[in-house]
Scaffold this motif. Sequence first.
Motif, PDB file in Angstrom:
ATOM      1  N   VAL A 160       0.823  -1.325   0.017  1.00 21.38           N
ATOM      2  CA  VAL A 160      -0.120   0.056  -0.094  1.00 21.38           C
ATOM      3  C   VAL A 160       0.771   1.208   0.085  1.00 21.38           C
ATOM      4  O   VAL A 160       1.639   1.230   0.752  1.00 21.38           O
ATOM      5  CB  VAL A 160      -0.829  -0.017   1.464  1.00 21.38           C
ATOM      6  CG1 VAL A 160      -1.816   1.095   1.453  1.00 21.38           C
ATOM      7  CG2 VAL A 160      -1.938  -1.232   1.323  1.00 21.38           C
ATOM      8  N   GLN A 161       0.510   2.221  -0.774  1.00 25.51           N
ATOM      9  CA  GLN A 161       1.323   3.484  -1.092  1.00 25.51           C
ATOM     10  C   GLN A 161       0.839   4.524  -0.308  1.00 25.51           C
ATOM     11  O   GLN A 161      -0.602   4.903  -0.275  1.00 25.51           O
ATOM     12  CB  GLN A 161       1.452   3.761  -2.502  1.00 25.51           C
ATOM     13  CG  GLN A 161       2.267   4.817  -2.623  1.00 25.51           C
ATOM     14  CD  GLN A 161       4.050   4.274  -2.667  1.00 25.51           C
ATOM     15  OE1 GLN A 161       4.216   3.323  -2.934  1.00 25.51           O
ATOM     16  NE2 GLN A 161       5.090   5.117  -2.259  1.00 25.51           N
ATOM     17  N   ILE A 162       1.484   5.087   0.893  1.00 26.81           N
ATOM     18  CA  ILE A 162       0.845   6.099   1.626  1.00 26.81           C
ATOM     19  C   ILE A 162       1.717   7.121   1.810  1.00 26.81           C
ATOM     20  O   ILE A 162       2.651   7.393   2.359  1.00 26.81           O
ATOM     21  CB  ILE A 162       0.670   5.675   3.218  1.00 26.81           C
ATOM     22  CG1 ILE A 162      -0.133   4.339   3.272  1.00 26.81           C
ATOM     23  CG2 ILE A 162       0.115   6.725   4.061  1.00 26.81           C
ATOM     24  CD1 ILE A 162      -0.206   3.770   4.775  1.00 26.81           C
ATOM     25  N   GLY A 163       1.534   8.093   0.485  1.00 28.95           N
ATOM     26  CA  GLY A 163       2.352   9.213   0.400  1.00 28.95           C
ATOM     27  C   GLY A 163       3.723   8.749  -0.236  1.00 28.95           C
ATOM     28  O   GLY A 163       3.562   8.001  -1.176  1.00 28.95           O
ATOM     29  N   ALA A 164       4.872   8.970   0.386  1.00 29.16           N
ATOM     30  CA  ALA A 164       6.334   8.524  -0.213  1.00 29.16           C
ATOM     31  C   ALA A 164       6.458   7.143   0.566  1.00 29.16           C
ATOM     32  O   ALA A 164       7.331   6.638   0.229  1.00 29.16           O
ATOM     33  CB  ALA A 164       7.187   9.680   0.047  1.00 29.16           C
ATOM     34  N   PHE A 165       5.584   6.810   1.462  1.00 27.50           N
ATOM     35  CA  PHE A 165       5.793   5.683   2.225  1.00 27.50           C
ATOM     36  C   PHE A 165       5.168   4.283   1.706  1.00 27.50           C
ATOM     37  O   PHE A 165       4.168   4.371   1.494  1.00 27.50           O
ATOM     38  CB  PHE A 165       5.218   5.658   3.686  1.00 27.50           C
ATOM     39  CG  PHE A 165       5.795   4.645   4.628  1.00 27.50           C
ATOM     40  CD1 PHE A 165       6.949   4.168   4.879  1.00 27.50           C
ATOM     41  CD2 PHE A 165       4.709   3.810   4.813  1.00 27.50           C
ATOM     42  CE1 PHE A 165       7.266   3.205   5.770  1.00 27.50           C
ATOM     43  CE2 PHE A 165       4.843   2.618   5.781  1.00 27.50           C
ATOM     44  CZ  PHE A 165       6.031   2.369   6.110  1.00 27.50           C
ATOM     45  N   GLU A 166       5.857   3.173   1.231  1.00 30.22           N
ATOM     46  CA  GLU A 166       5.498   1.995   0.793  1.00 30.22           C
ATOM     47  C   GLU A 166       5.270   1.087   1.956  1.00 30.22           C
ATOM     48  O   GLU A 166       6.104   0.869   2.493  1.00 30.22           O
ATOM     49  CB  GLU A 166       6.236   1.292  -0.395  1.00 30.22           C
ATOM     50  CG  GLU A 166       5.414   0.426  -1.026  1.00 30.22           C
ATOM     51  CD  GLU A 166       6.259  -0.220  -2.259  1.00 30.22           C
ATOM     52  OE1 GLU A 166       5.792  -1.135  -2.833  1.00 30.22           O
ATOM     53  OE2 GLU A 166       7.656   0.331  -2.022  1.00 30.22           O
ATOM     54  N   VAL A 218      -6.313 -12.509  12.382  1.00 23.96           N
ATOM     55  CA  VAL A 218      -4.963 -11.927  11.915  1.00 23.96           C
ATOM     56  C   VAL A 218      -4.238 -13.014  11.396  1.00 23.96           C
ATOM     57  O   VAL A 218      -3.554 -12.873  10.068  1.00 23.96           O
ATOM     58  CB  VAL A 218      -4.295 -11.221  13.147  1.00 23.96           C
ATOM     59  CG1 VAL A 218      -2.867 -11.232  12.608  1.00 23.96           C
ATOM     60  CG2 VAL A 218      -4.764 -10.121  13.720  1.00 23.96           C
ATOM     61  N   THR A 219      -4.630 -14.261  11.354  1.00 25.34           N
ATOM     62  CA  THR A 219      -3.897 -15.380  10.806  1.00 25.34           C
ATOM     63  C   THR A 219      -4.160 -15.350   9.505  1.00 25.34           C
ATOM     64  O   THR A 219      -3.218 -15.678   8.427  1.00 25.34           O
ATOM     65  CB  THR A 219      -4.216 -16.581  11.562  1.00 25.34           C
ATOM     66  OG1 THR A 219      -4.069 -16.656  12.787  1.00 25.34           O
ATOM     67  CG2 THR A 219      -3.706 -17.922  10.691  1.00 25.34           C
ATOM     68  N   SER A 220      -5.274 -14.794   8.872  1.00 28.82           N
ATOM     69  CA  SER A 220      -5.686 -14.971   7.426  1.00 28.82           C
ATOM     70  C   SER A 220      -6.110 -13.546   6.684  1.00 28.82           C
ATOM     71  O   SER A 220      -5.968 -13.600   5.530  1.00 28.82           O
ATOM     72  CB  SER A 220      -6.970 -15.774   7.213  1.00 28.82           C
ATOM     73  OG  SER A 220      -8.165 -15.399   7.977  1.00 28.82           O
ATOM     74  N   ALA A 221      -6.057 -12.542   7.619  1.00 35.46           N
ATOM     75  CA  ALA A 221      -6.320 -11.264   7.150  1.00 35.46           C
ATOM     76  C   ALA A 221      -5.129 -10.478   6.307  1.00 35.46           C
ATOM     77  O   ALA A 221      -3.966 -10.995   6.416  1.00 35.46           O
ATOM     78  CB  ALA A 221      -6.693 -10.281   8.474  1.00 35.46           C
ATOM     79  N   ASN A 222      -5.475  -9.970   5.159  1.00 33.96           N
ATOM     80  CA  ASN A 222      -4.602  -9.450   4.239  1.00 33.96           C
ATOM     81  C   ASN A 222      -4.853  -8.069   3.891  1.00 33.96           C
ATOM     82  O   ASN A 222      -3.957  -7.406   3.000  1.00 33.96           O
ATOM     83  CB  ASN A 222      -4.465 -10.285   2.869  1.00 33.96           C
ATOM     84  CG  ASN A 222      -3.158 -10.376   2.520  1.00 33.96           C
ATOM     85  OD1 ASN A 222      -2.087 -10.669   3.203  1.00 33.96           O
ATOM     86  ND2 ASN A 222      -3.013 -10.657   1.192  1.00 33.96           N
ATOM     87  N   THR A 223      -5.597  -7.406   4.540  1.00 38.87           N
ATOM     88  CA  THR A 223      -5.799  -5.702   4.533  1.00 38.87           C
ATOM     89  C   THR A 223      -5.180  -5.081   5.705  1.00 38.87           C
ATOM     90  O   THR A 223      -5.575  -5.583   6.785  1.00 38.87           O
ATOM     91  CB  THR A 223      -7.324  -5.448   4.251  1.00 38.87           C
ATOM     92  OG1 THR A 223      -7.837  -6.365   3.339  1.00 38.87           O
ATOM     93  CG2 THR A 223      -7.477  -4.093   3.938  1.00 38.87           C
ATOM     94  N   TRP A 224      -4.578  -3.864   5.366  1.00 38.15           N
ATOM     95  CA  TRP A 224      -3.921  -3.503   6.317  1.00 38.15           C
ATOM     96  C   TRP A 224      -4.801  -2.935   7.754  1.00 38.15           C
ATOM     97  O   TRP A 224      -4.275  -3.069   8.947  1.00 38.15           O
ATOM     98  CB  TRP A 224      -2.782  -2.070   5.967  1.00 38.15           C
ATOM     99  CG  TRP A 224      -3.781  -1.140   5.355  1.00 38.15           C
ATOM    100  CD1 TRP A 224      -4.263  -0.770   4.306  1.00 38.15           C
ATOM    101  CD2 TRP A 224      -4.176   0.107   6.230  1.00 38.15           C
ATOM    102  NE1 TRP A 224      -4.985   0.338   4.375  1.00 38.15           N
ATOM    103  CE2 TRP A 224      -4.750   0.934   5.396  1.00 38.15           C
ATOM    104  CE3 TRP A 224      -3.899   0.377   7.595  1.00 38.15           C
ATOM    105  CZ2 TRP A 224      -5.444   2.261   5.807  1.00 38.15           C
ATOM    106  CZ3 TRP A 224      -4.435   1.679   7.975  1.00 38.15           C
ATOM    107  CH2 TRP A 224      -5.253   2.486   6.967  1.00 38.15           C
TER     108      TRP A 224
END
Length: 326
Positions: A160-166, A218-224
């Motif tokens: 996920v791109q958050i501004g300049a932070f990936e 959390v074991t299977s989640a993949n969304t931040w």
Amino acid sequence: MYFKDIKLAKCDNYIDKHRYIITSSLGRPAMHAIIIDSTTPENRKEVYALDYWLVNLSMAIGAALGGLLYLNHQIELFALLTITSIILPIAYKIWLIDEHTHTLQKRYENVFIDLFQNYKVAFQDLPFVKVVVGSMFIFSAEFTLNSYIGVRLAETFKSVQIGAFELVGVRMLSILNIENMLLVVCFTFLINKFTDRFSKQKVLLIGLIIYSIGYITVTSANTWYILILFNLIATTGELIYSPVRNAEQANMIPTDKRGSYSAFSNISFSGADLIARSTIIIGAFLIPTMMSVYIGIILMIGIFFVYTGLFINQAVTINKKIKITD
């Protein structure tokens, strides 16, 4: 020669790691026994909450110092670690007072038979064994964060791109660990004070259920944002149940067997680490949602063993004593 040097370096790291595990395991049961001797059933929950807070605070400070100093100031970092390691035993010698005077009497000529008989008592204490085994299953969910979950995030997490932070998988894992430590440091005493108004049985059960919901997701989640939210839920559950479990387990230990029982209880951590590492292998054959089911089953077994070991068996023992008295 290059690959040979790499193999030797890895071997040295492996040996050093296990030297640390062995030597730290020697002192931990004695420290736990001293904590139990120095507390009462009334203040033990608060003391274990403080111990839990201090451990996580030290980990947060250590992670911060390591991150800041490792790349450009390694000599200063290792010097600081060396000084700290030297100061600790000196401080224990000066300020740590053990007023416990009971010592185990030698019963057999062979020291190994004597040692085995001493630990045999802990093995035969079925409620305590249930708590230790149940704790092993419960801890394994948390330990998977830096084993299976970490590997899964590194391989499948969509950046996920958050501004300049990936935000990539490895960084997501770091954020979850930092979140865990910050929550413990900031909210341990607040949650502990809030739970004091409820019965310990309800606090333990509710805390374990919340903890399980968090780590199963959390074991299977993949969304931040789902990972951050349910990691928060899991840590909150841990903050609720952990002081109660620690205090009640300590209350089960006989006065003259505290060292043996404390050493036996370390199986919870080593066993949990083994289960967590095995999830990497199992995760190669199961999809993430099935791994959540697998962790859920492990946690349900753990909750059953811990709850029945701490409270159901105690209730049965008390009822038997009442009937005998009548």
